[in-house]
Design a protein around this motif. Sequence first.
Motif, PDB file in Angstrom:
ATOM      1  N   UNK A  24    -117.605  10.739 -21.546  1.00  0.00           N
ATOM      2  CA  UNK A  24    -117.454   9.739 -22.566  1.00  0.00           C
ATOM      3  C   UNK A  24    -119.177   9.868 -23.148  1.00  0.00           C
ATOM      4  N   UNK A  25    -119.886   9.744 -21.774  1.00  0.00           N
ATOM      5  CA  UNK A  25    -120.972   9.893 -22.643  1.00  0.00           C
ATOM      6  C   UNK A  25    -121.915  11.575 -22.663  1.00  0.00           C
ATOM      7  N   UNK A  26    -121.143  12.347 -22.951  1.00  0.00           N
ATOM      8  CA  UNK A  26    -121.367  13.564 -22.761  1.00  0.00           C
ATOM      9  C   UNK A  26    -121.058  14.040 -24.302  1.00  0.00           C
ATOM     10  N   UNK A  27    -119.933  13.008 -24.749  1.00  0.00           N
ATOM     11  CA  UNK A  27    -119.534  12.890 -26.147  1.00  0.00           C
ATOM     12  C   UNK A  27    -120.030  11.991 -26.895  1.00  0.00           C
ATOM     13  N   UNK A  28    -121.273  11.058 -26.282  1.00  0.00           N
ATOM     14  CA  UNK A  28    -122.163  10.588 -27.313  1.00  0.00           C
ATOM     15  C   UNK A  28    -123.202  11.103 -27.672  1.00  0.00           C
ATOM     16  N   UNK A  29    -123.513  11.773 -26.527  1.00  0.00           N
ATOM     17  CA  UNK A  29    -124.847  12.987 -26.752  1.00  0.00           C
ATOM     18  C   UNK A  29    -124.748  14.027 -27.119  1.00  0.00           C
ATOM     19  N   UNK A 118    -129.369   7.219 -29.120  1.00  0.00           N
ATOM     20  CA  UNK A 118    -127.824   6.581 -27.740  1.00  0.00           C
ATOM     21  C   UNK A 118    -127.296   5.271 -27.626  1.00  0.00           C
ATOM     22  N   UNK A 119    -128.799   4.624 -27.852  1.00  0.00           N
ATOM     23  CA  UNK A 119    -128.991   2.871 -27.721  1.00  0.00           C
ATOM     24  C   UNK A 119    -128.154   2.382 -28.814  1.00  0.00           C
ATOM     25  N   UNK A 120    -128.361   3.558 -30.062  1.00  0.00           N
ATOM     26  CA  UNK A 120    -127.310   2.528 -31.224  1.00  0.00           C
ATOM     27  C   UNK A 120    -125.968   3.086 -31.374  1.00  0.00           C
ATOM     28  N   UNK A 121    -125.332   4.084 -30.953  1.00  0.00           N
ATOM     29  CA  UNK A 121    -124.642   4.733 -31.124  1.00  0.00           C
ATOM     30  C   UNK A 121    -123.673   3.555 -29.409  1.00  0.00           C
ATOM     31  N   UNK A 122    -124.471   3.663 -28.775  1.00  0.00           N
ATOM     32  CA  UNK A 122    -123.774   2.165 -27.779  1.00  0.00           C
ATOM     33  C   UNK A 122    -123.936   0.979 -28.563  1.00  0.00           C
ATOM     34  N   UNK A 123    -124.862   0.564 -28.421  1.00  0.00           N
ATOM     35  CA  UNK A 123    -125.010  -0.748 -28.461  1.00  0.00           C
ATOM     36  C   UNK A 123    -125.377  -1.315 -27.482  1.00  0.00           C
ATOM     37  N   UNK A 125    -128.398  -2.275 -24.991  1.00  0.00           N
ATOM     38  CA  UNK A 125    -130.321  -2.100 -25.264  1.00  0.00           C
ATOM     39  C   UNK A 125    -131.027  -1.505 -23.628  1.00  0.00           C
ATOM     40  N   UNK A 126    -132.290  -1.313 -23.532  1.00  0.00           N
ATOM     41  CA  UNK A 126    -132.831  -0.361 -22.971  1.00  0.00           C
ATOM     42  C   UNK A 126    -132.481  -1.841 -21.392  1.00  0.00           C
ATOM     43  N   UNK A 127    -132.289  -2.798 -21.286  1.00  0.00           N
ATOM     44  CA  UNK A 127    -132.106  -3.917 -20.291  1.00  0.00           C
ATOM     45  C   UNK A 127    -130.640  -3.301 -19.906  1.00  0.00           C
ATOM     46  N   UNK A 128    -129.501  -3.528 -20.341  1.00  0.00           N
ATOM     47  CA  UNK A 128    -128.171  -3.019 -20.342  1.00  0.00           C
ATOM     48  C   UNK A 128    -128.511  -1.398 -19.775  1.00  0.00           C
ATOM     49  N   UNK A 129    -128.402  -0.600 -20.347  1.00  0.00           N
ATOM     50  CA  UNK A 129    -128.822   0.681 -19.975  1.00  0.00           C
ATOM     51  C   UNK A 129    -128.812   0.880 -18.107  1.00  0.00           C
ATOM     52  N   UNK A 130    -130.426   0.221 -18.239  1.00  0.00           N
ATOM     53  CA  UNK A 130    -131.119  -0.023 -16.703  1.00  0.00           C
ATOM     54  C   UNK A 130    -129.568  -0.156 -15.666  1.00  0.00           C
ATOM     55  N   UNK A 131    -129.339  -1.352 -16.005  1.00  0.00           N
ATOM     56  CA  UNK A 131    -128.582  -1.805 -15.385  1.00  0.00           C
ATOM     57  C   UNK A 131    -127.152  -1.762 -15.035  1.00  0.00           C
ATOM     58  N   UNK A 132    -126.486  -0.604 -16.030  1.00  0.00           N
ATOM     59  CA  UNK A 132    -125.953   0.190 -15.774  1.00  0.00           C
ATOM     60  C   UNK A 132    -126.143   1.497 -14.755  1.00  0.00           C
TER      61      UNK A 132
END
Length: 145
Positions: A24-29, A118-123, A125-132
């Motif tokens: 799914x990440x590849x599909x988002x990118x 990518x942040x806009x498409x996933x909703x 933010x930087x902090x959440x993406x960093x945590x994941x």
Amino acid sequence: MTERDDLLKLDNQLCFAIVTAARNVVAIYRPVLEPLGLTHPQYLVMLALWEESPRTLGDLASALALEPATASPLVKRLEAQGYVRRERRADDERRLAIGLTEEGAALRRLALEVPEQIMARTGLDVERLTAIRDALAPFAGSVDA
């Protein structure tokens, strides 16, 4: 079914969640990278080269947690697109140095918008993406079998 049986349910499998998420990440990118003329694997190569260029194929493959035989075709396609060049190293003619062309270096300016898209498409933010990303650290990178 027992609690132990639940351990074998597909939806309870970490491996299934990670594989599905990766797909799914590849599909988002994909639509974000298309205007740059890059596939997701090519984008990763370019990220590594924007950090350090030139690099040997072995160093580049290591940075990407790939085998050199997997990284080599990616580099060849990027070379055909005019983003990278392969040259024999002056200090060791047996080794190739993979470096950015002017076009490859200039592409970085356009790529600066990729994380925001990518942040806009996933909703997220930087902090959440960093945590994941950080939560995946035990499973990322190279694994010695």
